[in-house]
Write a protein that holds these residues in place. Sequence first.
Motif, PDB file in Angstrom:
ATOM      1  N   PRO A 159       0.642  -1.063   0.240  1.00 32.00           N
ATOM      2  CA  PRO A 159       0.031   0.144   0.051  1.00 32.00           C
ATOM      3  C   PRO A 159       0.789   1.371   0.000  1.00 32.00           C
ATOM      4  CG  PRO A 159       0.066  -0.733   2.161  1.00 32.00           C
ATOM      5  CD  PRO A 159       0.996  -1.777   1.427  1.00 32.00           C
ATOM      6  N   SER A 160       0.430   2.279  -0.455  1.00 32.54           N
ATOM      7  CA  SER A 160       0.995   3.683  -0.338  1.00 32.54           C
ATOM      8  C   SER A 160       0.208   4.591   0.545  1.00 32.54           C
ATOM      9  CB  SER A 160       1.099   4.320  -1.711  1.00 32.54           C
ATOM     10  OG  SER A 160       1.969   5.475  -1.829  1.00 32.54           O
ATOM     11  N   ILE A 161       0.527   5.260   1.299  1.00 35.59           N
ATOM     12  CA  ILE A 161      -0.208   6.165   2.164  1.00 35.59           C
ATOM     13  C   ILE A 161       0.362   7.478   2.190  1.00 35.59           C
ATOM     14  CG2 ILE A 161      -1.172   6.854   4.550  1.00 35.59           C
ATOM     15  CD1 ILE A 161      -1.061   3.741   5.081  1.00 35.59           C
ATOM     16  N   TYR A 162      -0.309   8.596   1.723  1.00 35.62           N
ATOM     17  CA  TYR A 162       0.365   9.681   1.657  1.00 35.62           C
ATOM     18  C   TYR A 162       1.148  10.186   2.871  1.00 35.62           C
ATOM     19  CZ  TYR A 162       0.513  15.002   1.566  1.00 35.62           C
ATOM     20  OH  TYR A 162       0.808  16.330   1.491  1.00 35.62           O
ATOM     21  N   ARG A 163       2.534  10.731   2.497  1.00 36.14           N
ATOM     22  CA  ARG A 163       3.475  10.827   3.770  1.00 36.14           C
ATOM     23  C   ARG A 163       3.278  11.630   4.692  1.00 36.14           C
ATOM     24  NH1 ARG A 163       9.196  11.882   2.251  1.00 36.14           N
ATOM     25  NH2 ARG A 163       9.072  10.752   0.498  1.00 36.14           N
ATOM     26  N   TYR A 164       2.210  12.445   4.463  1.00 39.28           N
ATOM     27  CA  TYR A 164       2.069  13.483   5.378  1.00 39.28           C
ATOM     28  C   TYR A 164       0.572  13.544   5.779  1.00 39.28           C
ATOM     29  CZ  TYR A 164       6.287  15.576   3.625  1.00 39.28           C
ATOM     30  OH  TYR A 164       7.445  15.588   3.059  1.00 39.28           O
ATOM     31  N   PHE A 165      -0.009  12.271   5.714  1.00 38.54           N
ATOM     32  CA  PHE A 165      -1.455  11.859   6.229  1.00 38.54           C
ATOM     33  C   PHE A 165      -1.533  11.965   7.755  1.00 38.54           C
ATOM     34  CE2 PHE A 165      -4.842   9.422   7.420  1.00 38.54           C
ATOM     35  CZ  PHE A 165      -5.731   9.742   6.924  1.00 38.54           C
ATOM     36  N   PHE A 166      -0.644  11.572   8.599  1.00 40.39           N
ATOM     37  CA  PHE A 166      -0.651  11.628  10.000  1.00 40.39           C
ATOM     38  C   PHE A 166       0.265  12.676  10.573  1.00 40.39           C
ATOM     39  CE2 PHE A 166      -1.717   7.172   9.088  1.00 40.39           C
ATOM     40  CZ  PHE A 166      -3.156   7.283   9.807  1.00 40.39           C
ATOM     41  N   GLY A 167       1.090  13.274   9.949  1.00 38.92           N
ATOM     42  CA  GLY A 167       2.022  14.267  10.576  1.00 38.92           C
ATOM     43  C   GLY A 167       2.352  15.313   9.735  1.00 38.92           C
ATOM     44  N   PRO A 168       3.467  16.340  10.009  1.00 39.70           N
ATOM     45  CA  PRO A 168       3.916  17.170   9.232  1.00 39.70           C
ATOM     46  C   PRO A 168       5.339  16.712   8.774  1.00 39.70           C
ATOM     47  CG  PRO A 168       4.818  17.374  11.562  1.00 39.70           C
ATOM     48  CD  PRO A 168       3.599  16.408  11.616  1.00 39.70           C
ATOM     49  N   PRO A 169       5.870  17.416   7.638  1.00 39.86           N
ATOM     50  CA  PRO A 169       6.922  17.235   6.912  1.00 39.86           C
ATOM     51  C   PRO A 169       8.127  17.263   8.030  1.00 39.86           C
ATOM     52  CG  PRO A 169       6.033  18.806   5.594  1.00 39.86           C
ATOM     53  CD  PRO A 169       5.170  18.689   6.895  1.00 39.86           C
ATOM     54  N   ALA A 170       8.971  16.144   7.623  1.00 45.14           N
ATOM     55  CA  ALA A 170       9.997  15.885   8.531  1.00 45.14           C
ATOM     56  C   ALA A 170      11.437  16.855   7.982  1.00 45.14           C
ATOM     57  CB  ALA A 170      10.965  14.487   8.749  1.00 45.14           C
ATOM     58  N   PRO A 171      12.256  17.189   8.938  1.00 47.13           N
ATOM     59  CA  PRO A 171      13.143  18.203   8.242  1.00 47.13           C
ATOM     60  C   PRO A 171      14.008  17.572   7.283  1.00 47.13           C
ATOM     61  CG  PRO A 171      13.190  18.201  10.671  1.00 47.13           C
ATOM     62  CD  PRO A 171      12.150  17.173  10.396  1.00 47.13           C
ATOM     63  N   GLU A 172      14.193  16.211   7.205  1.00 52.63           N
ATOM     64  CA  GLU A 172      15.174  15.438   6.239  1.00 52.63           C
ATOM     65  C   GLU A 172      14.249  15.287   4.980  1.00 52.63           C
ATOM     66  OE1 GLU A 172      13.520  12.393   9.079  1.00 52.63           O
ATOM     67  OE2 GLU A 172      14.480  14.097   9.292  1.00 52.63           O
ATOM     68  N   ASP A 173      12.969  15.930   4.976  1.00 52.44           N
ATOM     69  CA  ASP A 173      12.248  15.952   3.592  1.00 52.44           C
ATOM     70  C   ASP A 173      12.532  16.966   2.771  1.00 52.44           C
ATOM     71  OD1 ASP A 173      11.252  13.382   4.311  1.00 52.44           O
ATOM     72  OD2 ASP A 173       9.155  14.469   4.810  1.00 52.44           O
ATOM     73  N   ALA A 174      13.446  18.057   3.241  1.00 55.68           N
ATOM     74  CA  ALA A 174      13.461  19.285   2.686  1.00 55.68           C
ATOM     75  C   ALA A 174      14.281  19.149   1.087  1.00 55.68           C
ATOM     76  CB  ALA A 174      14.321  20.307   3.508  1.00 55.68           C
ATOM     77  N   ALA A 175      15.094  18.498   1.067  1.00 60.40           N
ATOM     78  CA  ALA A 175      15.662  18.216  -0.162  1.00 60.40           C
ATOM     79  C   ALA A 175      14.826  17.643  -1.401  1.00 60.40           C
ATOM     80  CB  ALA A 175      17.038  17.326   0.019  1.00 60.40           C
ATOM     81  N   MET A 176      14.044  16.510  -0.630  1.00 57.09           N
ATOM     82  CA  MET A 176      13.078  16.036  -1.899  1.00 57.09           C
ATOM     83  C   MET A 176      11.971  17.064  -2.031  1.00 57.09           C
ATOM     84  SD  MET A 176       9.602  14.710  -1.997  1.00 57.09           S
ATOM     85  CE  MET A 176       9.255  14.359  -0.140  1.00 57.09           C
ATOM     86  N   LEU A 177      11.667  17.777  -0.878  1.00 58.15           N
ATOM     87  CA  LEU A 177      10.415  18.683  -1.403  1.00 58.15           C
ATOM     88  C   LEU A 177      11.005  19.835  -2.331  1.00 58.15           C
ATOM     89  CD1 LEU A 177       8.853  18.808   2.170  1.00 58.15           C
ATOM     90  CD2 LEU A 177       7.567  17.951   0.077  1.00 58.15           C
ATOM     91  N   GLY A 178      12.246  20.267  -2.077  1.00 53.73           N
ATOM     92  CA  GLY A 178      12.585  21.264  -3.026  1.00 53.73           C
ATOM     93  C   GLY A 178      12.587  20.911  -4.647  1.00 53.73           C
ATOM     94  N   GLU A 179      13.267  19.750  -4.597  1.00 49.57           N
ATOM     95  CA  GLU A 179      13.394  19.123  -5.966  1.00 49.57           C
ATOM     96  C   GLU A 179      12.003  18.821  -6.757  1.00 49.57           C
ATOM     97  OE1 GLU A 179      15.514  15.205  -8.276  1.00 49.57           O
ATOM     98  OE2 GLU A 179      15.373  15.330  -6.260  1.00 49.57           O
ATOM     99  N   MET A 180      11.138  18.419  -5.833  1.00 47.17           N
ATOM    100  CA  MET A 180       9.816  18.070  -6.459  1.00 47.17           C
ATOM    101  C   MET A 180       9.093  19.359  -6.837  1.00 47.17           C
ATOM    102  SD  MET A 180       6.384  17.800  -5.935  1.00 47.17           S
ATOM    103  CE  MET A 180       6.349  18.377  -4.312  1.00 47.17           C
ATOM    104  N   ILE A 181       9.138  20.085  -5.777  1.00 46.70           N
ATOM    105  CA  ILE A 181       8.583  21.373  -6.205  1.00 46.70           C
ATOM    106  C   ILE A 181       9.203  22.357  -7.407  1.00 46.70           C
ATOM    107  CG2 ILE A 181       8.330  23.977  -5.242  1.00 46.70           C
ATOM    108  CD1 ILE A 181       7.955  22.678  -2.519  1.00 46.70           C
TER     109      ILE A 181
END
Length: 324
Positions: free
Chosen positions: A261-283
């Motif tokens: 299964p795939s569950i939206y990564r921020y379904f239960f909580g906020p972005p983690a600090p280590e997600d910043a690089a991924m989010l920057g690239e994706m955005i």
Amino acid sequence: MKAVVFDRIGLPAEVLYVADVPVPEIGPGEALVRMVAASINPGDFLFVQNLYPEPKKPKFPRQIAGNHGAGVIERAGTGVALPPGTLVAFSHEKTWAEYAAVPAEYLIPLPPGMPAEKAGQLMNPITAWDLVAESGVEPGQWLAVTAGYSTISTLVLQFARRRGIRPIAIVRRTHPELDLRELGAEAVIDLSRQDLRAEVMAITGGAGLHGVVDNVGGPATGTLIRSLAFGGRVVINGGMSEESFTLHNFDLLLNGVTIRPSIYRYFFGPPAPEDAAMLGEMIEVFARPEIRVPLGGVHPLEDAGRAIAESWARPGDGKRIFRM
């Protein structure tokens, strides 16, 4: 302020309505966000029907609907690093409103010029980005994507093609006004006119699929699983069909198939600090003009009745957005 609210559990078109409610107060660590756009998603309807697990439950006597959106920070409480005037996206709650009070850790800063219609649905590209990665498909291999016209699926097609993956869009019937090949699909299989397994094998030259991103379920999912090459992976992201699929143990065991299964990564909580690089690239990728998101309509909050009814009845017509 105006907001789309409900005060009882039920079908969205029956219980949601527009009301005047107080502008929320903020406390330490929160920002008051003046909303500019919020997407209407299938998950929002699950929330209204009380189908999500804890803590994603409505709170009465009156609950503001909506879980994803974007806006500009109007006022920042103590401890909030992002300054007023920053365009932000977030997945939290109460987004179908003119203002939202949001804990700072949920806020994702966006480029100032990002179109509101993209900013308001950041959950979708995040999900699509993760689905491509979770599929495990390598460049040059084949990835089947069901519900081909859905917003997440069109983004999966585009993100996968950028990585050299060969996507096949699976649709119940083709829409002549939207060519999925222009959105990254190398091939399109119309279930109303074509034999699914035969077409998969013809398109892949007999090699079969290396991954499936499934948003639908039903008998087609079983066929796609039996069309996988050895070691293939199926990522379940939705269940638009009310039907089930059947498999024999050997369909999995003898082909080394993985289903997850795939569950939206921020379904239960906020972005983690280590997600910043991924989010920057994706955005950065998502903000590019060549990444397209077919829209079904852009609606003011006052038009909530029509926006919700049409999103519910025709989810494949493109994403609908509230524009504040």
